[in-house]
Design a protein around this motif. Structure first.
Motif, short mmCIF file in Angstrom:
data_model
loop_
_atom_site.label_atom_id
_atom_site.label_comp_id
_atom_site.label_asym_id
_atom_site.label_seq_id
_atom_site.Cartn_x
_atom_site.Cartn_y
_atom_site.Cartn_z
N GLU A 7 2.87 11.01 -8.74
CA GLU A 7 2.02 11.40 -9.87
C GLU A 7 1.31 12.72 -9.61
N LEU A 8 0.74 12.86 -8.42
CA LEU A 8 0.04 14.10 -8.09
C LEU A 8 1.00 15.28 -7.96
N ASP A 9 2.19 15.02 -7.46
CA ASP A 9 3.18 16.08 -7.34
C ASP A 9 3.60 16.56 -8.72
N ALA A 10 3.76 15.63 -9.65
CA ALA A 10 4.11 16.02 -11.02
C ALA A 10 2.97 16.82 -11.67
N ALA A 11 1.73 16.41 -11.41
CA ALA A 11 0.60 17.14 -11.97
C ALA A 11 0.47 18.52 -11.34
N VAL A 56 0.84 -1.20 0.00
CA VAL A 56 0.00 0.00 0.00
C VAL A 56 0.87 1.25 0.00
N LEU A 57 1.95 1.24 0.77
CA LEU A 57 2.83 2.40 0.80
C LEU A 57 3.51 2.62 -0.55
N GLU A 58 3.86 1.55 -1.25
CA GLU A 58 4.44 1.71 -2.57
C GLU A 58 3.45 2.36 -3.53
N ARG A 59 2.17 1.89 -3.47
CA ARG A 59 1.15 2.50 -4.33
C ARG A 59 0.93 3.96 -3.94
N LEU A 60 0.94 4.24 -2.64
CA LEU A 60 0.74 5.61 -2.18
C LEU A 60 1.89 6.50 -2.63
N ASP A 61 3.10 5.99 -2.57
CA ASP A 61 4.26 6.76 -3.02
C ASP A 61 4.16 7.07 -4.51
#
Length: 104
Positions: free
Chosen positions: A52-56, A42-47
């Motif tokens: 992705e959101l940071d890039a957006a 879950v932490l890997e998916r969250l990372d």
């Protein structure tokens, strides 16, 4: 002879109790390891999602460079906030009115 029987019973009972205790600890540790593995996934998916959101977020900052458009956006957001507050006041007044009708 009686004391030998008592001590033997106590030792065997302690060993049986220790067996069940160790078995329970091992089972719980296995469940803990599985839960930690799931948490790692879950932490890997969250990372990945955070990256992705940071890039957006860094791509789209439409109001950071233009002061006039930033002020216009601020005025727009304040108007939306005032509209929501007015709707909230209207709902509150309607609720109070319905309560008054029920208590009369």
């Amino acid at each position: 002879m009686l004391w030998a029987l008592v001590w033997t019973t106590l030792v065997v009972g302690s060993l049986v109790g220790a067996f069940f205790l160790v078995r329970d600890v091992l089972r719980r540790s296995g469940r803990l390891v599985r839960a930690l593995e799931e948490a790692g996934v879950v932490l890997e998916r969250l990372d990945a999602k955070i990256a992705e959101l940071d890039a957006a977020r860094t791509e789209a900052e439409p109001y950071a460079s233009d002061r006039a458009s930033a002020l216009a956006r601020l005025a727009e957001l304040r108007a939306v906030r005032e509209d929501r507050a007015a709707a909230r006041r209207a709902r509150r007044e309607a609720t109070i009115a319905s309560w008054r009708e029920l208590t009369r």
